[in-house]
Write an enzyme that holds these catalytic residues in place. Structure first.
Site, PDB file in Angstrom:
ATOM      1  N   ASP A 166     -61.099  14.656 -30.653  1.00 37.80           N
ATOM      2  CA  ASP A 166     -60.482  13.690 -29.755  1.00 37.80           C
ATOM      3  C   ASP A 166     -61.025  12.297 -30.091  1.00 37.80           C
ATOM      4  O   ASP A 166     -61.716  12.111 -31.097  1.00 37.80           O
ATOM      5  CB  ASP A 166     -60.687  14.091 -28.285  1.00 37.80           C
ATOM      6  N   CYS A 212     -65.706  16.589 -29.974  1.00 35.82           N
ATOM      7  CA  CYS A 212     -65.439  15.616 -28.921  1.00 35.82           C
ATOM      8  C   CYS A 212     -66.759  14.909 -28.618  1.00 35.82           C
ATOM      9  O   CYS A 212     -67.693  14.985 -29.415  1.00 35.82           O
ATOM     10  CB  CYS A 212     -64.805  16.267 -27.685  1.00 35.82           C
ATOM     11  N   HIS A 270     -74.820  36.632 -35.664  1.00 32.46           N
ATOM     12  CA  HIS A 270     -74.807  37.541 -34.510  1.00 32.46           C
ATOM     13  C   HIS A 270     -73.480  37.587 -33.765  1.00 32.46           C
ATOM     14  O   HIS A 270     -73.145  38.619 -33.186  1.00 32.46           O
ATOM     15  CB  HIS A 270     -75.900  37.146 -33.511  1.00 32.46           C
ATOM     16  N   HIS A 299     -74.475  43.943 -33.118  1.00 32.13           N
ATOM     17  CA  HIS A 299     -73.687  42.716 -32.982  1.00 32.13           C
ATOM     18  C   HIS A 299     -72.191  43.024 -32.968  1.00 32.13           C
ATOM     19  O   HIS A 299     -71.440  42.465 -32.174  1.00 32.13           O
ATOM     20  CB  HIS A 299     -74.032  41.734 -34.096  1.00 32.13           C
ATOM     21  N   THR A 314     -69.168  15.456 -26.344  1.00 32.35           N
ATOM     22  CA  THR A 314     -70.291  16.386 -26.165  1.00 32.35           C
ATOM     23  C   THR A 314     -70.062  17.731 -26.829  1.00 32.35           C
ATOM     24  O   THR A 314     -71.003  18.492 -27.011  1.00 32.35           O
ATOM     25  CB  THR A 314     -70.539  16.660 -24.668  1.00 32.35           C
TER      26      THR A 314
END
Length: 152
Positions: free
Chosen positions: A8, A65, A98, A134, A67
């Site tokens: 963004d 973005c 994992h 996993h 964060t």
């Protein structure tokens, strides 16, 4: 590897740092934008990147973005996507080994381009361990997706 990437307005500058790295590494890139600082909505970029991954047009996706939080939330709403928000090198490796993540979310306002490039390199180069425990956990996540996905 074909990699879909999107950002963004708060992540496009970091995207512009990562795309050349991926090309240097020999990967094919499909860039879904954005390429400006005008305010846009992160789901409008997360959705096409994730669709490309789910539909097999890209093997992996990267979302950026401010964060990384909004992008990771939007991405993880899509069945078949396992998106990890990563801001350190250990998590970049662990989430591939994992969790077999297929989408990486980053925050431009949280990390700088040097660290972001190292995270991307590690995430791209680390294979899934295929460890039984996993794989079993990923199977449980897939079962949740199936259970809670509305089929027409």
């Amino acid at each position: 590897m074909k990699i879909a990437i999107g950002a963004d307005h708060a992540g496009y500058r970091l995207k512009d740092e990562i795309v050349p790295l991926l090309r240097e590494m020999g990967h094919e890139i499909e860039d879904f934008g954005c390429d400006c600082s005008q305010s846009v909505d992160y789901p409008d970029y997360a959705i096409p990147v994730c669709e490309a991954v789910v539909e097999g047009r890209a093997e992996r996706g990267i979302l950026i973005c401010g964060t990384g939080i909004g992008m990771s939330i939007a991405a993880n709403k899509m069945p078949g996507i396992r998106c990890a928000l990563v801001h350190d090198m250990f998590s970049a490796k662990a989430t591939r080994e994992h969790n077999d993540t297929n989408v990486l979310a980053l925050g431009e306002r949280v990390i700088g381009p040097g660290l972001a490039q190292e995270i991307v390199r590690i995430w791209i180069e680390t294979p899934f361990s295929n460890g039984e425990r996993h794989a079993g956990r990923i199977g449980k996540v897939k079962a949740l997706e199936e259970k809670y996905t509305i089929h027409p």
